[in-house]
Write an enzyme that holds these catalytic residues in place. Structure first.
Site, short mmCIF file in Angstrom:
data_model
loop_
_atom_site.label_atom_id
_atom_site.label_comp_id
_atom_site.label_asym_id
_atom_site.label_seq_id
_atom_site.Cartn_x
_atom_site.Cartn_y
_atom_site.Cartn_z
NE ARG A 1 2.68 -35.12 -27.15
CZ ARG A 1 3.86 -34.57 -27.40
NH1 ARG A 1 4.79 -35.23 -28.05
NH2 ARG A 1 4.13 -33.35 -26.99
CD GLN B 1 6.93 -26.27 -26.34
OE1 GLN B 1 7.00 -27.48 -26.26
NE2 GLN B 1 7.90 -25.47 -25.94
CG ASP C 1 6.59 -27.29 -34.79
OD1 ASP C 1 7.48 -28.11 -34.48
OD2 ASP C 1 5.38 -27.53 -34.64
CG HIS D 1 2.05 -28.61 -27.83
ND1 HIS D 1 1.82 -29.22 -26.62
CD2 HIS D 1 3.35 -28.91 -28.15
CE1 HIS D 1 2.91 -29.85 -26.23
NE2 HIS D 1 3.85 -29.68 -27.14
CB CYS E 1 7.85 -26.67 -29.54
SG CYS E 1 7.51 -27.55 -31.07
NE ARG F 1 6.06 -28.55 -22.50
CZ ARG F 1 5.82 -29.58 -23.33
NH1 ARG F 1 6.55 -29.73 -24.41
NH2 ARG F 1 4.82 -30.41 -23.10
N1 NVA Z 1 3.91 -29.73 -34.60
C1 NVA Z 1 4.66 -30.78 -33.96
C2 NVA Z 1 4.96 -30.42 -32.54
C3 NVA Z 1 5.79 -31.43 -31.79
C4 NVA Z 1 6.02 -31.05 -30.36
C5 NVA Z 1 3.88 -32.08 -34.03
O1 NVA Z 1 2.65 -32.07 -33.86
O2 NVA Z 1 4.49 -33.12 -34.29
N1 CP Z 2 7.89 -29.97 -27.58
C1 CP Z 2 7.39 -31.17 -27.27
O1 CP Z 2 6.19 -31.31 -26.97
O2 CP Z 2 8.29 -32.17 -27.28
P1 CP Z 2 8.00 -33.74 -27.19
O3 CP Z 2 7.28 -34.12 -28.46
O4 CP Z 2 9.34 -34.38 -27.08
O5 CP Z 2 7.14 -34.01 -25.99
#
Ligand code: NVA
Ligand code: CP
Length: 298
Positions: free
Chosen positions: A102, A132, A217, A129, A257, A285
């Site tokens: 990540r 997800q 989101d 992502h 998500c 997940r």
């Molecule tokens: N669009 C959000 C998704 C978090 C799971 C981000 O990138 O922070």
């Molecule tokens: N939806 C998701 O990826 O959650 P986290 O940021 O908590 O891992």
């Protein structure tokens, strides 16, 4: 060797197999069945952004499959002090069986795939992502059956999640309406690549007409915190609330998500209401990624 960096790295057949296997794994896990297929396997998990669901699901998933997961924050490993991505990829992949990442830079994930020697999993980048979407598609299937031929509406930012829904529309055969404020559309190369599967709107009500699933989101993703106030203004007509859901089909579902901000991108009445699938979506997940790990490693 296969990687999972974008949803469309895998064929539709393989994606569906992973989801079907995830549904089986979920039932077996709940029935107390032990599955140690990944005994003695190690997953390295590199994070330079926060996470609740992704970290817990991958770590618990590896434990449940008899293996081990290593949490590597960029604050703790030399990558955060400037060791080249290439060197890090060579070294870590010489010791583990798969790497989950990540990180902000999608290019870093591709760089790991090019220089490492084990499967690489994208656990969120600024671009996409895919993990997800495995959980989201599994959740829809469990609750509503096949998503093929359905209409899905994305409301909010044209961000990493939106990009991955565009890839999912192609892979799983649904129509995707995307409602964003002007200037917050998905990246042009995604619009160009997936134009046959999407329709763009700047009006959320119109985009939600006759839809089977509404998804949203956060308005400011990780790394965009400084834009929060500006984005709250830009997105004020893009909250998913009961009034907006009235435009969708009466049996439409809602997904997010998570993490969610009640009162911003979604009202409490929708996310905590009867159309919301968010808790199964989050739990899935775990099951979807266990299935992904078996697909990549077994
Ligand atoms: N669009 C959000 C998704 C978090 C799971 C981000 O990138 O922070
Ligand atoms: N939806 C998701 O990826 O959650 P986290 O940021 O908590 O891992």
């Amino acid at each position: 060797m296969k990687h999972f960096i974008n949803l469309d790295d895998l064929s539709t057949t393989d994606l569906n197999q992973i989801i079907d296997q995830a549904i089986v794994l979920k039932k077996e896990h709940k029935a107390g069945k032990i599955n140690e297929t990944l005994k003695n396997k190690t997953l390295a998990m590199i994070f330079d952004k926060s996470s609740t669901r992704t970290r817990v699901s991958f770590e618990a998933g590896m434990t449940q499959l008899g293996g081990h997961a290593l949490f590597l924050s960029d604050r703790d490993i030399q990558l955060g002090r400037g060791e080249p991505t290439t060197d890090t990829a060579i070294v870590i992949s010489s010791m583990v069986d798969a790497i989950m990442m990540r990180v902000s830079s999608h290019d870093d994930i591709n760089n790991f795939a090019e220089n490492g020697s084990v499967p690489i999993i994208n656990a969120l980048s600024d671009e996409s992502h895919p993990c997800q979407l495995l959980a989201d598609m599994m959740t829809y299937k469990e609750h509503k059956g096949s998503i093929q031929g359905k209409t899905v509406t994305w409301v909010g930012d044209g961000n990493n999640m939106c990009h991955t829904y565009m890839q999912a529309a192609k892979a799983f055969g649904f129509k995707l309406n995307i409602a964003t404020p002007e200037g917050y559309e998905p990246e042009k190369r995604f619009i160009d690549n997936y134009q046959d599967y999407i329709q763009l709107f700047n009006n959320a009500e119109q985009a939600c007409k006759n839809t089977d699933l509404v998804v949203t989101d956060v308005w400011a993703s990780m790394g965009q915190e400084a834009e929060q106030a500006k984005r709250e203004l830009a997105f004020e007509n893009f909250q998913v609330n009961e009034e907006l859901m009235m435009n969708a089909n009466s049996n439409a579902s809602f997904m997010h998500c998570l993490p969610a901000h009640r009162g911003e991108e979604v009202s409490a009445s929708v996310i905590d209401g009867s159309q919301s699938l968010v808790w199964d979506e989050a739990e899935n997940r775990l099951h979807a990624q266990k299935s992904l790990l078996l697909y990549l490693l077994d």
